[in-house]
Design a protein around this motif. Structure first.
Motif, short mmCIF file in Angstrom:
data_model
loop_
_atom_site.label_atom_id
_atom_site.label_comp_id
_atom_site.label_asym_id
_atom_site.label_seq_id
_atom_site.Cartn_x
_atom_site.Cartn_y
_atom_site.Cartn_z
N GLY A 12 0.82 -1.22 0.00
CA GLY A 12 0.00 0.00 0.00
C GLY A 12 0.85 1.26 0.00
N ASP A 13 0.17 2.41 -0.19
CA ASP A 13 0.82 3.72 -0.16
C ASP A 13 1.92 3.87 -1.21
N GLU A 14 1.76 3.21 -2.32
CA GLU A 14 2.77 3.28 -3.39
C GLU A 14 2.69 4.57 -4.17
N GLY A 15 1.54 5.27 -4.03
CA GLY A 15 1.33 6.49 -4.82
C GLY A 15 0.24 6.28 -5.87
N LYS A 16 -0.67 5.35 -5.58
CA LYS A 16 -1.75 5.04 -6.53
C LYS A 16 -2.60 6.27 -6.83
N GLY A 17 -2.91 7.05 -5.77
CA GLY A 17 -3.77 8.22 -5.95
C GLY A 17 -3.20 9.18 -6.99
N LYS A 18 -1.92 9.44 -6.91
CA LYS A 18 -1.30 10.37 -7.85
C LYS A 18 -1.42 9.85 -9.29
N LEU A 19 -1.14 8.57 -9.48
CA LEU A 19 -1.20 7.99 -10.83
C LEU A 19 -2.62 7.93 -11.36
N HIS A 41 -5.51 8.05 -0.29
CA HIS A 41 -4.85 8.28 -1.58
C HIS A 41 -4.64 9.78 -1.76
N THR A 42 -3.37 10.15 -1.91
CA THR A 42 -3.02 11.57 -1.94
C THR A 42 -2.86 12.09 -3.37
N VAL A 43 -3.44 13.22 -3.62
CA VAL A 43 -3.27 13.91 -4.91
C VAL A 43 -2.86 15.35 -4.58
N VAL A 44 -1.79 15.81 -5.19
CA VAL A 44 -1.35 17.19 -4.96
C VAL A 44 -1.46 17.97 -6.26
N ILE A 45 -2.30 18.99 -6.24
CA ILE A 45 -2.50 19.81 -7.43
C ILE A 45 -2.02 21.21 -7.09
N GLY A 298 1.35 7.64 7.62
CA GLY A 298 0.10 7.20 7.01
C GLY A 298 -0.85 8.34 6.64
N ALA A 299 -1.41 8.27 5.43
CA ALA A 299 -2.35 9.30 4.97
C ALA A 299 -3.70 9.16 5.67
N THR A 300 -3.95 7.98 6.28
CA THR A 300 -5.21 7.76 6.96
C THR A 300 -5.06 7.87 8.47
N PRO A 304 3.71 6.33 11.65
CA PRO A 304 4.95 6.28 10.86
C PRO A 304 5.00 4.98 10.05
N ARG A 305 5.42 5.08 8.79
CA ARG A 305 5.54 3.88 7.97
C ARG A 305 6.93 3.28 8.15
N ARG A 306 6.99 1.97 8.21
CA ARG A 306 8.28 1.27 8.25
C ARG A 306 8.89 1.38 6.84
N LEU A 329 6.68 3.70 -11.51
CA LEU A 329 7.63 3.79 -10.40
C LEU A 329 7.47 5.16 -9.74
N THR A 330 7.25 5.17 -8.43
CA THR A 330 7.03 6.44 -7.75
C THR A 330 8.16 6.76 -6.75
N LYS A 331 8.23 8.01 -6.38
CA LYS A 331 9.14 8.48 -5.34
C LYS A 331 10.61 8.21 -5.64
N LEU A 332 10.93 8.20 -6.93
CA LEU A 332 12.32 8.04 -7.33
C LEU A 332 13.17 9.13 -6.70
N ASP A 333 12.60 10.33 -6.60
CA ASP A 333 13.34 11.49 -6.07
C ASP A 333 13.80 11.30 -4.63
N ILE A 334 13.12 10.42 -3.90
CA ILE A 334 13.49 10.23 -2.49
C ILE A 334 14.83 9.50 -2.38
N LEU A 335 15.21 8.78 -3.44
CA LEU A 335 16.50 8.07 -3.40
C LEU A 335 17.67 8.95 -3.87
N ILE A 412 7.08 7.26 -14.52
CA ILE A 412 8.04 7.44 -13.43
C ILE A 412 7.68 8.74 -12.74
N SER A 413 7.38 8.63 -11.46
CA SER A 413 6.94 9.81 -10.73
C SER A 413 8.13 10.40 -9.98
N THR A 414 8.28 11.72 -10.09
CA THR A 414 9.46 12.38 -9.54
C THR A 414 9.12 13.50 -8.55
#
Ligand code: GDP
Ligand code: IMO
Ligand code: MG
Length: 429
Positions: A12-19, A41-45, A298-300, A304-306, A329-335, A412-414
């Motif tokens: 879960g929480d992979e970024g489905k909402g954004k996609l 599910h998070t969407v940022v506009i 967690g968005a709900t 804290p997520r492990r 692929l999401t959150k590539l930027d975090i790496l 690829i989400s950045t």
């Protein structure tokens, strides 16, 4: 007649909402097929953040029909609250929201039963979201659940409610010594919800089938992830629904031949909320760093997520279970900024190398990750919109995942924002 399923490939929480929000531009219908308000599910506009729990993530686009399918369990109070919150932010909710009459409702005793059961389990608890999801699905399977259509018929509803509350009250008292519920009070409350929701109730399966016959694009939004799937996840540390793509058919009332493609959403590393095995978990500073940088709360529930490294063994299992044709692929930027990036390619168990995802949580608990180390990248990928903008080693990381999984990266989400995305394959043509 393309019907595209977007499902989570991890916990879960992979970024489905954004996609889903991105893909919804080209869809006529966006539909949820399982889960409930355990999802966030998070969407940022621009700089505005929306967190959707029950309403499909297509709602932020005008003119899309959003459907809550029969496979979803609905807490009507939460749904109405979510509708009102969106309305107060200028999103119109009218005939763009259709709720399957067959969808089961979460009742107040479901939450009470879950909280009592979790506290009794002590350290073995599942670590649920506490939303009553499991007990609502239990009642559905036990054939005593209360569906949306049932509260639209007050006589029948009162009859069902009385017998269900009597049962729940006895259980709460005998097993947990917890307080019970008054049928009349619950009845009155749910009659209010019925009044508000009745104009949205309908036959979702029929509407989707018609849209597909007319050649319209249907986008199907999974909640949770494959590793939380009741059958294919790390049982018993799972949710109580079919989160993987197969659930889309039973959860919406459409046949498997209607689904044209399934896309898996994969976070560039791994996270998990709640209990259960997690072989690549990082219990160190780096895990903390990923949590901080990735905003992994967690968005709900805000828990804290492990956090840990990417796990190819579990992802290959997800690709098979869902029949993913591609992934996002999401959150590539975090790496960004790491010297090296580790990826788990196998597990070590009792001196043996295991490449197949174990079916039971106890075995998975004993698995140790075998890592391959890839070079990291120092340049920022934040907000990249073209493949060519990615640093060489970030591209290598993606190509490496594609090779291992045998499917391509469609997107690829950045970044968090709607437009921070590289699209290499359009899923709706
Ligand atoms: P979902 O449940 O699968 O929809 O995912 P969540 O919304 O629970 O969690 C994903 C979090 O990551 C949200 O806060 C998103 O805004 C954020 N997010 C999604 N994609 C990206 C990305 O590519 N980069 C960054 N930095 N954040 C992202
Ligand atoms: P989205 O759709 C992450 C987890 C809970 C717990 C387990 C069972 O936002 O990806 P439940 O309340 O469903 O009975 O809890 O499942 N869980 C999620 N984890 N994302 C979610 O949804 C989740 N929904 C449930 O933390 O471990
Ligand atoms: Mg989420």
């Amino acid at each position: 007649m393309p019907a595209l399923v977007v499902a989570g490939a991890q916990w879960g929480d992979e970024g489905k909402g954004k996609l889903v929000d991105y893909l919804a531009r080209q869809a006529h219908i966006v539909a949820r097929y399982q889960g409930g308000h355990n999802a966030g599910h998070t969407v940022v506009i621009n700089n505005e953040k929306f967190i959707l729990h029950l309403i499909p993530s297509g709602i932020l686009h005008e003119g899309k029909l959003c459907i809550i399918g029969n496979g979803v369990v609905i807490d009507p109070a939460c749904l109405i609250e979510e509708m009102d919150a969106l309305i107060s932010r200028g999103i119109s909710i009218g005939d763009n929201l259709l709720i399957s009459k067959n969808a089961h409702l979460i009742m107040p005793y479901h939450m009470a039963l879950e909280s009592a059961s979790e506290s009794l389990m002590g350290s073995r608890k599942i670590g649920t979201t506490g939303r009553g999801i499991g007990p609502a699905y239990v009642d559905k399977m036990a054939r005593r659940g209360i569906r949306l259509m049932d509260i639209l018929d007050p006589g029948l509803f009162m009859e069902r409610l009385k017998s269900n509350i009597e049962r729940a009250n006895r259980l709460l008292d005998a097993l947990y010594g917890a307080a019970g519920f008054d049928p009349k009070e619950v009845f009155d409350r749910y009659m209010g919800y019925a009044e508000r929701l009745k104009k949205h109730a309908g036959n979702a399966g029929e509407v989707i089938a018609r849209a597909l016959r007319e050649g319209k694009n249907v986008l199907i939004e999974g909640a949770q992830g494959t590793l939380l799937d009741i059958d294919h996840g790390t049982y018993p540390y799972v949710t109580s629904s079919s989160a993987s793509a197969g659930g889309a058919c039973t959860g919406l009332g459409i046949g498997p031949t209607m689904i044209t493609r399934a896309v898996g959403v994969i976070k560039a590393y791994t996270t998990r909320v709640g209990g259960g095995p997690f072989p690549t978990e990082l219990d160190d500073e780096l895990g903390e760093e990923l949590r901080r940088k990735g905003g992994e709360y967690g968005a709900t529930t805000g828990r804290p997520r492990r956090c840990g490294w990417l796990d190819i063994v579990s992802l290959a299992h997800s690709v098979r279970v869902n029949g993913f044709g591609g992934f996002a692929l999401t959150k590539l930027d975090i790496l960004d900024g790491l010297d090296t990036v580790k990826v788990c390619t196998a597990y070590s168990l009792d001196g043996q190398t295991v490449r197949e995802f174990p079916a039971d949580a106890a075995t998975l608990e004993r698995c140790r990750p075998v890592y391959e180390e890839l070079p990291g990248w120092k340049q920022s990928t934040c907000g990249a919109r073209k493949w060519e903008e990615l640093p060489e080693n970030a591209r290598r990381y993606i190509r490496w995942i594609e090779e291992r999984l045998g499917i391509g990266a469609d997107m690829i989400s950045t970044g968090q924002r709607r437009d921070e995305l590289i699209v290499t394959r359009e899923n709706f043509r």
